[in-house]
Design an enzyme around this catalytic site. Structure first.
Site, PDB file in Angstrom:
ATOM      1  N   GLU A   1       0.366  -0.969   0.098  1.00  0.00           N
ATOM      2  CA  GLU A   1      -0.186   0.291  -0.696  1.00  0.00           C
ATOM      3  C   GLU A   1       0.946   0.944   0.104  1.00  0.00           C
ATOM      4  OE1 GLU A   1      -3.503  -0.266  -0.853  1.00  0.00           O
ATOM      5  OE2 GLU A   1      -2.959  -2.094  -0.693  1.00  0.00           O
TER       6      GLU A   1
ATOM      7  N   TRP B   1       1.585   1.975  -3.524  1.00  0.00           N
ATOM      8  CA  TRP B   1       0.879   2.403  -4.267  1.00  0.00           C
ATOM      9  C   TRP B   1       0.961   4.220  -3.671  1.00  0.00           C
ATOM     10  CZ3 TRP B   1      -2.646   1.492  -7.653  1.00  0.00           C
ATOM     11  CH2 TRP B   1      -3.584   0.438  -7.940  1.00  0.00           C
TER      12      TRP B   1
ATOM     13  N   TRP C   1     -20.152  11.953 -19.398  1.00  0.00           N
ATOM     14  CA  TRP C   1     -20.952  11.847 -18.469  1.00  0.00           C
ATOM     15  C   TRP C   1     -22.265  12.898 -18.771  1.00  0.00           C
ATOM     16  CZ3 TRP C   1     -17.490   9.335 -15.563  1.00  0.00           C
ATOM     17  CH2 TRP C   1     -16.393   9.638 -15.729  1.00  0.00           C
TER      18      TRP C   1
ATOM     19  N   ASN D   1     -10.524   3.280   3.270  1.00  0.00           N
ATOM     20  CA  ASN D   1     -10.042   2.951   1.867  1.00  0.00           C
ATOM     21  C   ASN D   1     -11.319   2.064   0.325  1.00  0.00           C
ATOM     22  OD1 ASN D   1      -8.074   2.908  -0.835  1.00  0.00           O
ATOM     23  ND2 ASN D   1      -8.063   0.728  -0.473  1.00  0.00           N
TER      24      ASN D   1
ATOM     25  N   TRP E   1     -15.526  12.103 -12.811  1.00  0.00           N
ATOM     26  CA  TRP E   1     -14.668  12.213 -11.759  1.00  0.00           C
ATOM     27  C   TRP E   1     -13.968  13.137 -11.136  1.00  0.00           C
ATOM     28  CZ3 TRP E   1      -9.251  13.333 -12.119  1.00  0.00           C
ATOM     29  CH2 TRP E   1      -8.975  13.368 -13.806  1.00  0.00           C
TER      30      TRP E   1
ATOM     31  N   TRP F   1      -8.483   8.154  -8.360  1.00  0.00           N
ATOM     32  CA  TRP F   1     -10.182   8.654  -8.677  1.00  0.00           C
ATOM     33  C   TRP F   1      -9.906   7.783 -10.285  1.00  0.00           C
ATOM     34  CZ3 TRP F   1     -15.342  10.087  -7.550  1.00  0.00           C
ATOM     35  CH2 TRP F   1     -14.835  10.371  -6.578  1.00  0.00           C
TER      36      TRP F   1
HETATM   37  P1  FAD Z   1      -3.391   2.069   4.956  1.00  0.00           P
HETATM   38  O1  FAD Z   1      -4.236   1.412   4.748  1.00  0.00           O
HETATM   39  O2  FAD Z   1      -2.563   2.167   6.223  1.00  0.00           O
HETATM   40  O3  FAD Z   1      -2.114   2.433   3.855  1.00  0.00           O
HETATM   41  C1  FAD Z   1      -0.701   2.639   4.544  1.00  0.00           C
HETATM   42  C2  FAD Z   1      -0.348   4.213   3.387  1.00  0.00           C
HETATM   43  O4  FAD Z   1      -0.816   3.647   2.086  1.00  0.00           O
HETATM   44  C3  FAD Z   1      -1.225   4.754   4.076  1.00  0.00           C
HETATM   45  O5  FAD Z   1      -1.566   6.134   4.652  1.00  0.00           O
HETATM   46  C4  FAD Z   1      -0.988   5.748   2.488  1.00  0.00           C
HETATM   47  O6  FAD Z   1      -0.164   6.711   1.906  1.00  0.00           O
HETATM   48  C5  FAD Z   1      -0.656   4.747   1.574  1.00  0.00           C
HETATM   49  N1  FAD Z   1      -2.325   3.821   0.239  1.00  0.00           N
HETATM   50  C6  FAD Z   1      -2.488   2.988   1.023  1.00  0.00           C
HETATM   51  N2  FAD Z   1      -3.488   3.052  -0.228  1.00  0.00           N
HETATM   52  C7  FAD Z   1      -3.475   4.073  -1.410  1.00  0.00           C
HETATM   53  C8  FAD Z   1      -3.618   4.240  -2.695  1.00  0.00           C
HETATM   54  N3  FAD Z   1      -4.962   3.578  -2.564  1.00  0.00           N
HETATM   55  N4  FAD Z   1      -2.612   5.193  -3.162  1.00  0.00           N
HETATM   56  C9  FAD Z   1      -2.259   5.695  -2.380  1.00  0.00           C
HETATM   57  N5  FAD Z   1      -1.221   5.672  -1.615  1.00  0.00           N
HETATM   58  C10 FAD Z   1      -2.393   4.440  -0.566  1.00  0.00           C
HETATM   59  N6  FAD Z   1      -4.610   8.671   0.088  1.00  0.00           N
HETATM   60  C11 FAD Z   1      -4.482   9.177   0.387  1.00  0.00           C
HETATM   61  O7  FAD Z   1      -3.485   9.213   1.267  1.00  0.00           O
HETATM   62  N7  FAD Z   1      -4.521  10.797  -0.197  1.00  0.00           N
HETATM   63  C12 FAD Z   1      -6.031  10.906  -1.154  1.00  0.00           C
HETATM   64  O8  FAD Z   1      -5.789  12.384  -1.697  1.00  0.00           O
HETATM   65  C13 FAD Z   1      -6.912   9.662  -1.319  1.00  0.00           C
HETATM   66  N8  FAD Z   1      -7.456   9.643  -2.029  1.00  0.00           N
HETATM   67  C14 FAD Z   1      -8.366   8.659  -2.356  1.00  0.00           C
HETATM   68  C15 FAD Z   1      -8.935   8.630  -3.551  1.00  0.00           C
HETATM   69  C16 FAD Z   1      -9.621   7.797  -3.445  1.00  0.00           C
HETATM   70  C17 FAD Z   1     -10.801   8.347  -5.088  1.00  0.00           C
HETATM   71  C18 FAD Z   1      -9.566   6.372  -3.410  1.00  0.00           C
HETATM   72  C19 FAD Z   1     -10.009   5.526  -3.661  1.00  0.00           C
HETATM   73  C20 FAD Z   1      -8.476   6.415  -2.662  1.00  0.00           C
HETATM   74  C21 FAD Z   1      -7.575   7.538  -1.696  1.00  0.00           C
HETATM   75  N9  FAD Z   1      -6.311   7.498  -1.135  1.00  0.00           N
HETATM   76  C22 FAD Z   1      -5.872   8.570  -0.897  1.00  0.00           C
HETATM   77  C23 FAD Z   1      -6.346   6.461  -1.004  1.00  0.00           C
HETATM   78  C24 FAD Z   1      -6.755   5.050   0.086  1.00  0.00           C
HETATM   79  O9  FAD Z   1      -7.587   5.353   0.260  1.00  0.00           O
HETATM   80  C25 FAD Z   1      -5.751   6.410   1.936  1.00  0.00           C
HETATM   81  O10 FAD Z   1      -4.778   6.686   1.587  1.00  0.00           O
HETATM   82  C26 FAD Z   1      -6.694   5.282   2.693  1.00  0.00           C
HETATM   83  O11 FAD Z   1      -7.488   5.005   2.925  1.00  0.00           O
HETATM   84  C27 FAD Z   1      -5.756   6.369   3.862  1.00  0.00           C
HETATM   85  O12 FAD Z   1      -5.697   5.671   4.938  1.00  0.00           O
HETATM   86  P2  FAD Z   1      -4.610   4.822   6.422  1.00  0.00           P
HETATM   87  O13 FAD Z   1      -4.031   5.480   6.063  1.00  0.00           O
HETATM   88  O14 FAD Z   1      -5.406   4.276   6.842  1.00  0.00           O
HETATM   89  O15 FAD Z   1      -4.642   3.713   4.689  1.00  0.00           O
END
Ligand code: FAD
Length: 472
Positions: free
Chosen positions: A274, A277, A305, A340, A358, A381
């Protein structure tokens, strides 16, 4: 205070002292540190911090100021003018900063670097925000990766230069003058949190980030592999705003997660991917600066759209009649965060069931997320919409009812954020319109009055979306 020439350290998305390569190098140079933060909203344009981010930023800067014994100098205006002018006024021995990936910041950095270098002021920049150096990760044919798994597994883990060990927190160092409290509180005045108590869960700043990491190591990581998709459980790290503002670095997170655990441990592997990602999103933004606005797959420029402000309004308010969608949207408004899995569900609902561009979703998230991040938000997105580089296939349309039943099986998450249907039995809490009249009455729910009827039919809207996609 000394009379030596100061080194100017320009803080941006690296609001921490430990594992901060720019600060570390500046201290190593032996010069007293002039610590600077610039609110450069104008250069950021549409990407200036949204309301939730401003709330966080204000508190994070206050925490940083405290760890610098008051000596954080905050300015508002165009960093392209402020940074060189200050460096010259201070007769700085050098200017140090950690690089960012936002295109507007990178363009500004180039301009600032040129001005400083022509004034014979040394500039040193560092990678403080990502494990791998995005400029060096390439496919064998020299082109950038477009697909996550090979990027992460091959480009980073197998062939990338292994991430460095985190740098320790600096000991005592000389600081250039304390600055009397500036106008940042006023500058950052914001309507967030929108619900009283909504912000209680967060502690912006370096110490809060560390605590959040410790809590995750203690109780989340062991269940992360199987629990990360469950919004009703507390298995994810909630480190995203801390990572976005750089209150903790991915190097620190990675080292802590690997401490005493193997990289193949399922929770560790999953969690680090993650973080992968996050690396991939930044990599995409670096190589595709149009990511926040332009479809990476050009055929989506012709996508039909719909423009339905009423539907968007219901989505934003959490009043679509689909409990898991509404819970997610209300969690976002209330706490500045959304799980997420639920982000994916609400995003799919907006772009597929409601057929809204989007851009509308990304803009709403930008204003409401505490972790709003140009790379992660734009890439995610585009991923959900199907227009991204390594996107979910367009025909994968989440069904919010089955998703709700699978990932919030007892409805605990829905009940927390949609209390008006909390008394419904588990069987109907994800689909109140299926409940017989006596069950609704017993739960005190009148559909259309206490809680909305669904604003679209799932089957028909799914067909409409598939038809739109086939028309490309
Ligand atoms: P954890 O599951 O604990 O993951 C650890 C870290 O990994 C996160 O803090 C984050 O930095 C990174 N991470 C995890 N999943 C993703 C992912 N899919 N993409 C990129 N990095 C990821 N994340 C943001 O930080 N900022 C945003 O503006 C953002 N917008 C999003 C919009 C949409 C439509 C979606 C589907 C996802 C988005 N995310 C975004 C990704 C993800 O949802 C969040 O990073 C995550 O939910 C943060 O929670 P956590 O720190 O508990 O994640």
């Amino acid at each position: 205070m000394t009379d030596k020439r100061p080194a100017l350290v320009w803080f941006r998305q690296d609001l921490r002292l430990a594992d901060n390569p720019a600060l570390h190098a500046a201290i190593d140079s032996g010069a007293p540190i002039f610590a600077l933060y610039v609110h450069d909203d104008e250069a950021a344009g549409s990407w200036k911090p949204g309301s939730a981010s401003r709330w966080w930023l204000g508190r994070s800067l206050a925490a940083l100021r405290e760890s610098l014994d008051g000596a954080l100098h905050v300015r508002s205006g165009d960093a392209r003018e402020i940074v060189p002018a200050l460096a010259m006024e201070l007769d700085a021995s050098g200017v140090f900063w950690n690089r960012c990936v936002e295109p507007w910041r990178m363009a500004g950095d180039d301009a600032i670097k040129n001005t400083l270098q022509s004034a014979d002021i040394e500039v040193r920049t560092f990678n403080g925000a990502y494990l791998y150096d995005a400029n060096t990760i390439r496919k064998q044919d020299g082109t950038p990766y477009r697909v996550f798994t090979p990027f992460w597994r091959k480009g980073c883990l197998e062939n990338g230069r292994p991430p460095r060990k985190p740098l320790p927190a600096p000991g005592r160092f000389d600081l250039h003058g304390a600055d009397p409290g500036q106008d940042e509180e006023q500058h950052l005045r914001t309507p967030f949190p929108r619900v009283e108590g909504g912000a209680d869960e967060w502690q912006p700043g370096e110490a809060g980030a560390r605590q959040q990491l410790e809590a995750f190591l203690e109780s989340g990581l062991a269940h992360y592999d199987e629990g990360r998709d469950r919004p009703d459980m507390r298995c994810v790290s909630r480190l995203s705003p801390h990572l976005h503002f750089g209150e903790i670095s991915p190097h620190q997170v990675r080292a802590a997660v690997l401490d005493g655990r193997g990289p193949k441990d399922p929770g560790v592997d999953r969690f680090l991917s993650e973080i992968g990602w996050r690396e991939f999103s930044a990599y995409l933004l670096l190589h595709e600066p149009g990511l926040p606005t332009d479809n990476l797959q050009k055929k989506f420029d012709r996508f039909p759209w719909r423009d339905d402000p009423e539907a968007r309004d219901a989505w934003q308010r959490g009043a679509t009649g689909y409990p898991i969608v509404d819970a997610g949207m209300r969690e976002l408004r209330r706490t500045g965060y959304m799980h997420n899995r639920v982000r994916m569900i609400v995003a799919s609902f907006l772009v597929k069931n409601l057929l809204q561009h989007w851009h509308h979703g990304a803009a709403w998230f930008w204003d409401n997320l505490l972790d709003a991040d140009l790379a992660n938000n734009s890439a995610s997105w585009q991923w959900v919409a199907g227009s991204g580089a390594d996107a979910a296939p367009y025909f994968r349309i989440f069904n919010p009812v089955t998703q709700g039943r699978k990932f919030d099986p007892q409805g605990d998450y829905v009940r927390r954020y949609v209390p008006e249907i909390a008394q419904l039995p588990d069987k109907f809490v994800q689909s109140p319109w299926e409940a017989p009249a006596d069950e609704l009455a017993a739960a005190g729910v009148e559909l259309g009055s206490d809680y909305p009827e669904p604003i679209v039919d799932l089957k028909a809207s799914r067909e409409r979306a598939l038809e739109a996609f086939r028309s490309l």
